[in-house]
Design a protein around this motif. Structure first.
Motif, PDB file in Angstrom:
ATOM      1  N   HIS A  27       0.840  -1.195   0.000  1.00  0.00           N
ATOM      2  CA  HIS A  27       0.000   0.000   0.000  1.00  0.00           C
ATOM      3  C   HIS A  27       0.876   1.247   0.000  1.00  0.00           C
ATOM      4  O   HIS A  27       2.009   1.215   0.463  1.00  0.00           O
ATOM      5  CB  HIS A  27      -0.964   0.009   1.191  1.00  0.00           C
ATOM      6  CG  HIS A  27      -0.286   0.209   2.518  1.00  0.00           C
ATOM      7  ND1 HIS A  27       0.360  -0.803   3.180  1.00  0.00           N
ATOM      8  CD2 HIS A  27      -0.157   1.322   3.290  1.00  0.00           C
ATOM      9  CE1 HIS A  27       0.877  -0.329   4.308  1.00  0.00           C
ATOM     10  NE2 HIS A  27       0.581   0.953   4.396  1.00  0.00           N
ATOM     11  N   LEU A  28       0.338   2.317  -0.540  1.00  0.00           N
ATOM     12  CA  LEU A  28       1.086   3.567  -0.629  1.00  0.00           C
ATOM     13  C   LEU A  28       1.064   4.297   0.703  1.00  0.00           C
ATOM     14  O   LEU A  28       0.046   4.313   1.398  1.00  0.00           O
ATOM     15  CB  LEU A  28       0.480   4.473  -1.704  1.00  0.00           C
ATOM     16  CG  LEU A  28       0.654   4.031  -3.148  1.00  0.00           C
ATOM     17  CD1 LEU A  28      -0.077   4.993  -4.080  1.00  0.00           C
ATOM     18  CD2 LEU A  28       2.118   3.951  -3.521  1.00  0.00           C
ATOM     19  N   SER A  29       2.184   4.898   1.038  1.00  0.00           N
ATOM     20  CA  SER A  29       2.244   5.740   2.232  1.00  0.00           C
ATOM     21  C   SER A  29       1.326   6.940   2.048  1.00  0.00           C
ATOM     22  O   SER A  29       1.032   7.344   0.924  1.00  0.00           O
ATOM     23  CB  SER A  29       3.674   6.232   2.455  1.00  0.00           C
ATOM     24  OG  SER A  29       4.557   5.156   2.580  1.00  0.00           O
ATOM     25  N   SER A  30       0.899   7.524   3.155  1.00  0.00           N
ATOM     26  CA  SER A  30      -0.034   8.648   3.078  1.00  0.00           C
ATOM     27  C   SER A  30       0.532   9.808   2.277  1.00  0.00           C
ATOM     28  O   SER A  30      -0.178  10.462   1.517  1.00  0.00           O
ATOM     29  CB  SER A  30      -0.436   9.113   4.480  1.00  0.00           C
ATOM     30  OG  SER A  30       0.701   9.562   5.189  1.00  0.00           O
ATOM     31  N   TRP A  31       1.836  10.054   2.395  1.00  0.00           N
ATOM     32  CA  TRP A  31       2.411  11.175   1.649  1.00  0.00           C
ATOM     33  C   TRP A  31       2.432  10.898   0.154  1.00  0.00           C
ATOM     34  O   TRP A  31       2.367  11.805  -0.658  1.00  0.00           O
ATOM     35  CB  TRP A  31       3.801  11.541   2.165  1.00  0.00           C
ATOM     36  CG  TRP A  31       4.862  10.505   1.898  1.00  0.00           C
ATOM     37  CD1 TRP A  31       5.219   9.461   2.690  1.00  0.00           C
ATOM     38  CD2 TRP A  31       5.694  10.434   0.740  1.00  0.00           C
ATOM     39  NE1 TRP A  31       6.222   8.739   2.110  1.00  0.00           N
ATOM     40  CE2 TRP A  31       6.550   9.321   0.906  1.00  0.00           C
ATOM     41  CE3 TRP A  31       5.820  11.207  -0.412  1.00  0.00           C
ATOM     42  CZ2 TRP A  31       7.482   8.948  -0.044  1.00  0.00           C
ATOM     43  CZ3 TRP A  31       6.772  10.837  -1.351  1.00  0.00           C
ATOM     44  CH2 TRP A  31       7.581   9.720  -1.159  1.00  0.00           C
ATOM     45  N   LYS A  32       2.474   9.619  -0.225  1.00  0.00           N
ATOM     46  CA  LYS A  32       2.467   9.282  -1.653  1.00  0.00           C
ATOM     47  C   LYS A  32       1.063   9.398  -2.250  1.00  0.00           C
ATOM     48  O   LYS A  32       0.907   9.505  -3.459  1.00  0.00           O
ATOM     49  CB  LYS A  32       3.012   7.865  -1.871  1.00  0.00           C
ATOM     50  CG  LYS A  32       4.497   7.753  -1.638  1.00  0.00           C
ATOM     51  CD  LYS A  32       4.997   6.361  -1.939  1.00  0.00           C
ATOM     52  CE  LYS A  32       6.494   6.276  -1.714  1.00  0.00           C
ATOM     53  NZ  LYS A  32       7.005   4.915  -1.980  1.00  0.00           N
ATOM     54  N   ARG A  33       0.037   9.369  -1.394  1.00  0.00           N
ATOM     55  CA  ARG A  33      -1.340   9.526  -1.861  1.00  0.00           C
ATOM     56  C   ARG A  33      -1.748  10.997  -1.915  1.00  0.00           C
ATOM     57  O   ARG A  33      -2.780  11.336  -2.465  1.00  0.00           O
ATOM     58  CB  ARG A  33      -2.288   8.761  -0.943  1.00  0.00           C
ATOM     59  CG  ARG A  33      -2.117   7.250  -1.018  1.00  0.00           C
ATOM     60  CD  ARG A  33      -3.176   6.531  -0.212  1.00  0.00           C
ATOM     61  NE  ARG A  33      -3.158   6.949   1.182  1.00  0.00           N
ATOM     62  CZ  ARG A  33      -2.820   6.185   2.208  1.00  0.00           C
ATOM     63  NH1 ARG A  33      -2.490   4.936   1.994  1.00  0.00           N
ATOM     64  NH2 ARG A  33      -2.834   6.634   3.437  1.00  0.00           N
TER      65      ARG A  33
END
Length: 84
Positions: free
Chosen positions: A67-73
């Motif tokens: 899953h993508l990290s929050s900063w990557k989303r």
């Protein structure tokens, strides 16, 4: 031909740098040089590029969790980073 002026200090410095490159603990180098403080030893035994490269090679690649990290989303953050 110009000759190079070599001093005992030159030998001490070169030896300390080589010991760091060989992975010798800085406290051992401090004792070998006869320094009281690690601050003094750090002046002589700065890490060279080869030492830095070896340190980076010892770091394991991060494991992907799927899953993508929050900063990557965060599209606004990514857009801002693209402007740098």
């Amino acid at each position: 031909m110009q000759t190079k002026h070599v001093t005992p200090h030159s030998f001490r410095h070169a030896t300390a740098v080589h010991l760091v490159s060989a992975g010798v603990d800085i406290t051992v180098i401090r004792s070998w040089l006869g320094h009281v403080s690690l601050d003094t030893t750090n002046h002589y035994a700065k890490a060279n590029l080869e030492t830095k490269r070896k340190a980076l090679e010892q770091i394991a690649a991060p494991v992907s969790t799927g899953h993508l990290s929050s900063w990557k989303r965060d599209t606004s953050l990514l857009a801002w980073l693209d402007t740098l």
